[in-house]
Structure formats: structure tokens, C-alpha cells
Design an enzyme around this catalytic site. Structure first.
Site, PDB file in Angstrom:
ATOM      1  N   ARG A   9       0.848  -1.194   0.000  1.00  0.00           N
ATOM      2  CA  ARG A   9       0.000   0.000   0.000  1.00  0.00           C
ATOM      3  C   ARG A   9       0.885   1.247   0.000  1.00  0.00           C
ATOM      4  O   ARG A   9       1.196   1.806   1.055  1.00  0.00           O
ATOM      5  CB  ARG A   9      -0.906   0.002   1.225  1.00  0.00           C
ATOM      6  CG  ARG A   9      -1.870  -1.176   1.275  1.00  0.00           C
ATOM      7  CD  ARG A   9      -2.664  -1.142   2.564  1.00  0.00           C
ATOM      8  NE  ARG A   9      -3.624  -2.250   2.643  1.00  0.00           N
ATOM      9  CZ  ARG A   9      -4.425  -2.471   3.683  1.00  0.00           C
ATOM     10  NH1 ARG A   9      -4.381  -1.666   4.734  1.00  0.00           N
ATOM     11  NH2 ARG A   9      -5.257  -3.491   3.672  1.00  0.00           N
ATOM     12  N   ARG A  69      11.560   5.936   3.687  1.00  0.00           N
ATOM     13  CA  ARG A  69      11.726   7.395   3.714  1.00  0.00           C
ATOM     14  C   ARG A  69      12.446   7.848   4.979  1.00  0.00           C
ATOM     15  O   ARG A  69      13.198   8.836   4.962  1.00  0.00           O
ATOM     16  CB  ARG A  69      10.361   8.074   3.588  1.00  0.00           C
ATOM     17  CG  ARG A  69       9.751   7.940   2.193  1.00  0.00           C
ATOM     18  CD  ARG A  69       8.305   8.387   2.175  1.00  0.00           C
ATOM     19  NE  ARG A  69       8.154   9.755   2.641  1.00  0.00           N
ATOM     20  CZ  ARG A  69       6.985  10.277   3.029  1.00  0.00           C
ATOM     21  NH1 ARG A  69       5.881   9.544   2.980  1.00  0.00           N
ATOM     22  NH2 ARG A  69       6.937  11.526   3.430  1.00  0.00           N
ATOM     23  N   TYR A 119      12.522  -1.561  -3.143  1.00  0.00           N
ATOM     24  CA  TYR A 119      12.225  -0.142  -3.319  1.00  0.00           C
ATOM     25  C   TYR A 119      13.447   0.581  -3.874  1.00  0.00           C
ATOM     26  O   TYR A 119      14.598   0.200  -3.630  1.00  0.00           O
ATOM     27  CB  TYR A 119      11.826   0.500  -1.987  1.00  0.00           C
ATOM     28  CG  TYR A 119      10.392   0.251  -1.590  1.00  0.00           C
ATOM     29  CD1 TYR A 119       9.376   1.118  -1.980  1.00  0.00           C
ATOM     30  CD2 TYR A 119      10.057  -0.866  -0.829  1.00  0.00           C
ATOM     31  CE1 TYR A 119       8.055   0.884  -1.620  1.00  0.00           C
ATOM     32  CE2 TYR A 119       8.738  -1.106  -0.462  1.00  0.00           C
ATOM     33  CZ  TYR A 119       7.749  -0.227  -0.862  1.00  0.00           C
ATOM     34  OH  TYR A 119       6.437  -0.467  -0.511  1.00  0.00           O
ATOM     35  N   ASP A 161       2.176   5.031  -0.207  1.00  0.00           N
ATOM     36  CA  ASP A 161       1.597   6.263   0.325  1.00  0.00           C
ATOM     37  C   ASP A 161       1.339   7.289  -0.772  1.00  0.00           C
ATOM     38  O   ASP A 161       1.765   7.119  -1.920  1.00  0.00           O
ATOM     39  CB  ASP A 161       2.546   6.879   1.362  1.00  0.00           C
ATOM     40  CG  ASP A 161       2.611   6.079   2.642  1.00  0.00           C
ATOM     41  OD1 ASP A 161       1.669   5.313   2.925  1.00  0.00           O
ATOM     42  OD2 ASP A 161       3.617   6.226   3.368  1.00  0.00           O
TER      43      ASP A 161
END
Length: 255
Positions: free
Chosen positions: A50, A202, A111, A52
């Protein structure tokens, strides 16, 4: 009902994230609206992650159950037609066994974070990378990143809104790559793990940017990790440089 795996690419800028929301546009809602053009009463689709608001994807994976036995190529072509003009594309499609689940069958998520160091504002990559004006030390950032590899309690590096049952995760890779960029340097952070906490990547990149800028040392990264306290984390970087790059399964459905 035949089950299909979809490899989805999207620009996250106009969306509130992957997950469907009542009052805000989402990638899930865009894909489900396209599916509804092909068949009525399509069940809700599930995705590997999911992402952001503002986060992009190069290889998000979702699955859907349809009533009709579709040729995968024709299904992807039809979905891409109905997804226009949204910045979402089905880049691959495959019929899979009913036991396949985009989220629960995944064994690794990868990622990518793009950070550009240059004085001038970004033009062509605006919204697709995080720009900082100062020069960064890639060796220092990699040294800090190495302190995070392995199985740890990552409380410091997860959002206070994270819903994961445990903050303990195993980080398999956090590699910093340096590339020439017009007027500066692009740093690509390659991150791999079975699963991630909310805002974990992040939080990593924002902290490592401080190391690259000389405001933190690699020892400070270790101290932050061992603190197991969100307040010990460095700044959380903005979402526009983050991409869900790939999802790996025991048997690649798109092979």
C-alpha cells in the site's frame, strides 16, 4: 473465477496512495474502475504493497478475479485503454493459480529512492526525485546504511501510525549508488526486504541524507537504531523520490 496477476506502473503524484479512499483519488480505485468497464461486479483487488500518497511504482503487483477467461495480453490492453488518461499502466499480466495472492505470496519487496544533489531546481524530474542543494558524501551514506542491514527492532524508523504487529524486520539490502546527473549527482538507494514498516524507507533515506551532508555520523545512525524511539530518527524525506520497484515471488507469475 480465473485469477490474474497485474504488474502495475504508476506516477503517484495525483493519487492519495494505492489504497482506495472515499474522498480522494487512489491507484486502486483507478484500476478497479477500468476493470468495471470490462465486467460488472468485479471483486476488490489486492496489491503487494500500500504505497503512500505521492509514491510511485515501477513494479507494483495486484491480483483480481474475473468471471471471463481472458487472454492476459488482451486483458492488459483493455485495461490500459480504460485507464487513460490516468498515469497508470498495466505493463504485464498473467493468469495465475487461485492460491496466488499479490500480498501474502510475496517473499521480497524492492524499493528505489532517487535523491538528486544539485543547486538548480529539477525540471524534467520534478516530482520524480528529491532534490537537495548541498553536496553529499556517498561513502559516508553507505557506511551509515550498513549499520541498518540485518534483523533489528526498527521502532525508530517507522511512523507512529504504523499498524504492523511488530517493529522487528530483516533488512536484506540498503545500497547507495552514485550516478552522474546534469549539474550534480543522483544517488539511488536500493532497498530490499520481505516486508517494510510504514515510512521505513523514507525514514532511512532522510537520516542517511544527514549523514551524507555531514550533520550525522554513521555512529549516530547506530545510536538512533538502538534508541528504539521515533524521536531519535532523522528527518523523513518527501515521497516523490520513492518507487516500489519490484515484488518477488517463489514462482515469478510473469516469467
Amino acid at each position: 473465477m480465473p485469477r490474474y496477476a497485474l504488474k502495475v506502473e504508476y506516477d503517484g503524484a495525483p493519487f492519495s496512495g494505492w489504497q482506495r479512499q472515499k474522498e480522494h483519488p487512489s491507484v486502486q480505485a483507478a484500476v478497479e474502475a477500468a476493470l468495471a468497464k470490462l465486467e460488472r461486479d468485479v471483486p476488490s483487488i489486492a496489491a503487494a504493497g500500500r504505497t503512500d500518497a505521492g509514491v510511485h511504482a515501477l513494479g507494483q503487483v495486484a491480483h483480481c478475479d474475473l468471471a471471463k477467461d481472458w487472454d492476459p495480453f488482451r486483458l492488459s490492453e483493455a485495461l490500459n485503454y480504460h485507464l487513460k488518461p490516468a498515469p497508470v499502466a498495466i505493463v504485464d499480466c498473467a493468469q495465475v493459480d487461485e492460491a496466488f495472492h499479490a500480498r501474502f505470496s510475496a517473499v521480497e519487496r524492492q524499493y528505489l529512492f532517487r535523491l538528486v544533489s544539485r543547486r538548480a531546481p529539477l525540471v524534467h524530474d520534478r516530482g520524480n526525485a528529491w532534490r537537495v542543494a548541498q553536496e553529499l558524501d556517498p561513502d559516508a551514506m553507505q557506511a551509515g546504511a550498513d549499520r541498518l542491514i540485518g534483523n533489528h527492532d526498527f521502532t525508530t524508523f517507522r511512523s507512529t501510525m504504523c499498524q504492523a504487529d511488530s517493529p522487528v524486520k530483516t533488512l536484506d539490502e540498503l545500497r547507495v549508488e552514485s550516478l552522474p546527473y546534469p549539474g550534480g549527482t543522483e544517488y539511488r538507494f536500493h532497498v530490499r526486504a520481505r516486508s517494510f514498516l510504514h515510512n521505513q524507507v523514507r525514514s532511512f533515506v532522510g537520516t542517511l541524507e544527514r549523514v551524507g551532508a555531514g550533520a550525522w555520523t554513521p555512529d549516530d545512525v547506530t545510536a538512533a537504531l538502538e534508541a528504539r524511539d521515533r524521536a531519535a530518527c532523522g528527518p523523513v524525506c518527501p515521497p516523490e523520490g520513492l518507487y516500489l520497484a519490484a515484488v518477488r515471488y517463489p514462482d515469478d507469475p510473469f516469467a
